[in-house]
Design a protein around this motif. Structure first.
Motif, mmCIF file in Angstrom:
data_model
loop_
_atom_site.group_PDB
_atom_site.id
_atom_site.type_symbol
_atom_site.label_atom_id
_atom_site.label_comp_id
_atom_site.label_asym_id
_atom_site.label_seq_id
_atom_site.Cartn_x
_atom_site.Cartn_y
_atom_site.Cartn_z
ATOM 1 N N THR A 122 0.824 -1.212 0.000
ATOM 2 C CA THR A 122 0.000 0.000 0.000
ATOM 3 C C THR A 122 0.854 1.256 0.000
ATOM 4 O O THR A 122 0.603 2.215 -0.745
ATOM 5 C CB THR A 122 -0.935 -0.007 1.220
ATOM 6 O OG1 THR A 122 -1.723 -1.206 1.215
ATOM 7 C CG2 THR A 122 -1.856 1.200 1.206
ATOM 8 N N ASN A 152 -5.130 2.005 -4.923
ATOM 9 C CA ASN A 152 -4.786 0.960 -3.964
ATOM 10 C C ASN A 152 -4.762 1.461 -2.518
ATOM 11 O O ASN A 152 -4.923 0.658 -1.593
ATOM 12 C CB ASN A 152 -3.401 0.382 -4.273
ATOM 13 C CG ASN A 152 -3.378 -0.443 -5.534
ATOM 14 O OD1 ASN A 152 -4.377 -1.039 -5.910
ATOM 15 N ND2 ASN A 152 -2.241 -0.476 -6.205
ATOM 16 N N GLY A 201 -6.126 -0.759 0.432
ATOM 17 C CA GLY A 201 -5.092 -1.392 1.235
ATOM 18 C C GLY A 201 -5.154 -0.982 2.687
ATOM 19 O O GLY A 201 -4.978 -1.816 3.591
ATOM 20 N N THR A 202 -5.411 0.290 2.950
ATOM 21 C CA THR A 202 -5.499 0.771 4.328
ATOM 22 C C THR A 202 -6.652 0.108 5.067
ATOM 23 O O THR A 202 -6.499 -0.357 6.206
ATOM 24 C CB THR A 202 -5.679 2.298 4.346
ATOM 25 O OG1 THR A 202 -4.571 2.911 3.660
ATOM 26 C CG2 THR A 202 -5.743 2.821 5.770
#
Length: 487
Positions: free
Chosen positions: A91, A175, A179-180
């Motif tokens: 990420t 992303n 991703g987080t």
């Protein structure tokens, strides 16, 4: 053996499905989404296209480098810790890619993405398969197919759309929020599992296998387009091959190898791994060469050619809806062998003069390829691990992904060599070489049918799950499981 009881806020098996899907979708999408933007990236940085191609090469080589050590890291430090660490790195690297002020920064950040991606796939599948005992894994077909089929197919059209209407930076920025969110969900929802590898880290195996895969991936990526006799390519291919042979010899003899190659001696798992390599070679090869044939036959644009193979992903999605119903009734062999034979016949049909000129014929055949080949691939992916116990799952997943990755690279390289390395990025007037390359992919898939004869008629009896891995009796898929820490 010891158990550590922690009650997360979300059911672990719900969390692992959500986090795995999010992470693998990011990884699968990033393997293809940048391709349509390479011309734009080269122009923005004032660099030639050959320099911009290193953006993709860095990702693929780094991904191959990360695969050999993935299983050991997951066993040693815990699958949850390694998976979330790799997802965090992926990420952050995505954000750096989007903010890159120059090509060098972009290439380095892309390499970090690839290295993290090389850990994500095998460790993520280990998490998934450890969370679900063998008799429940058939239901995972609907989960596995999204990142492995739909996302890579969505990559080129989505990449072109974002580049044209926003900018290439958004290929990577998308992303960051996904991703987080996945990392935060994983922190609170995933179970930890530390298998505890026996013995010390196989340093010799690491320094043999890791550069071998990286060098071979580099050679397979650049050999067809730049020529196999170019010094960098020739040296990479020769040195990579030597290191690979040395790595195999060492792994077989070592007491605690980095890669447990002896797992391939298991008839079911070994056959499944070989099938993964062959089918990946055929599928990646045809997805590479057929858009070029489509342009050569019809004079279609690159975007139209990319969209021509998209129905294959739809077929794969349909296959995921039926595999879990057919596999218990037919068994791995009876389901896989006919599917591969039909897929080979469809591949061959694409090479018949006149077929590629009909857009609707192409769409229908691509849909059929996804349906029948997807049925075989999912069957192999699910049934191949039923004879693997939880203790070996991490190693088995890493080895499986290595074979599949190299198979895909070999398939593309073989097709590129047939059509002529100097023209793989341009539509030629004569579609003949492209048809020949499609025939090569059909032969690869047909060879897979012979390997599939080694699969069992019925699914083998799986080894019993450890009490710490099994869900509480009677609670099925909705059960909360306590984290298992072993070692």
């Amino acid at each position: 053996m010891s158990g550590l009881l922690i009650r997360p806020r979300i059911r672990p098996r719900v969390a692992v499905v959500l986090v795995y899907t999010a992470a693998m979708c990011m990884n699968g999408l990033d393997s293809t989404i940048v391709n349509p933007a390479l011309y734009t990236i080269a122009g923005d940085f004032g660099r030639p296209l050959s320099a911009a191609n290193t953006v993709e090469t860095a990702f693929l080589v780094a991904l191959a480098v990360g695969l050999p050590v993935a299983g050991w890291l997951g066993d040693r430090f815990g699958t949850k810790r390694v998976f979330l660490g790799a997802l965090t790195a992926f990420t952050i690297a995505s954000a750096v890619c989007g903010l890159a002020p120059d090509l060098t920064t972009l290439v380095v950040a892309r390499a970090v993405q690839g290295l993290a991606g090389g850990l994500l796939t095998p460790v993520g599948m280990t998490l998934l398969f450890r969370a679900f005992p063998p008799h429940e894994r058939m239901k995972l077909a609907k989960v596995l197919i999204v990142p492995t089929a739909l996302m890579p197919a969505l990559g080129p059209p989505l990449g072109g759309l974002l580049t044209e209407h926003l900018s290439w930076h958004w290929l990577f920025f998308v992303n960051v929020p996904i991703g987080t969110a996945a990392v935060l969900l994983g922190v609170f929802g995933l179970r930890e599992h530390v298998e505890g590898p026996e013995g010390k880290f196989d340093t010799v195996g690491f320094w043999l296998a890791t550069p071998a895969l990286g060098l071979l991936t580099y050679a397979l990526g650049f050999g067809p387009s730049q020529g196999w006799t170019r010094p960098a390519v020739a040296v990479s291919a020769a040195l990579g091959s030597v290191l690979l042979v040395a790595a195999v010899l060492h792994q077989v003899r070592a007491k605690t190898p980095l890669l447990k190659l002896k797992l391939l001696a298991d008839q079911v798992y070994g056959s499944a791994s070989a099938l993964a390599g062959v089918t990946a070679a055929g599928l990646m090869g045809v997805l590479f060469v057929f858009p070029l044939l489509y342009q050569a036959s019809l004079g279609a644009s690159a975007l139209d050619a990319g969209l021509s193979v998209f129905p294959e992903a739809v077929g794969l999605m349909l296959a995921s809806q039926v595999v879990d119903r057919l596999l218990p009734k037919l068994g791995p062999r009876l389901l896989t062998v006919p599917a591969l034979l039909v897929a080979a016949a469809v591949f061959a049909t694409l090479a018949i003069p006149g077929v590629a000129e009909n857009a609707w014929s192409v769409r229908g055949l691509m849909l059929l390829i996804g349906l029948v080949l997807g049925t075989a691939v999912l069957t192999v992916q699910i049934s191949g691990f039923e004879s693997i116990g939880p203790a070996d799952m991490g190693q088995a997943m890493g080895l499986f992904q290595i074979v599949r990755t190299l198979g895909g690279a070999l398939g593309i390289a073989a097709c590129a060599a047939v059509i002529g390395g100097g023209h793989v990025t341009e539509a030629a007037a004569d579609p003949g070489p492209y048809r020949t390359a499609v025939w090569v992919t059909a032969a690869l898939v047909a060879a897979g049918a012979l390997i599939a004869l080694r699969l069992p008629r019925e699914a083998p009896q799986p080894p019993p799950f450890d009490d710490e891995d099994a869900p509480p009796p009677g609670e099925g898929l909705a059960a909360d499981e306590a984290p298992a820490v072993k070692g």
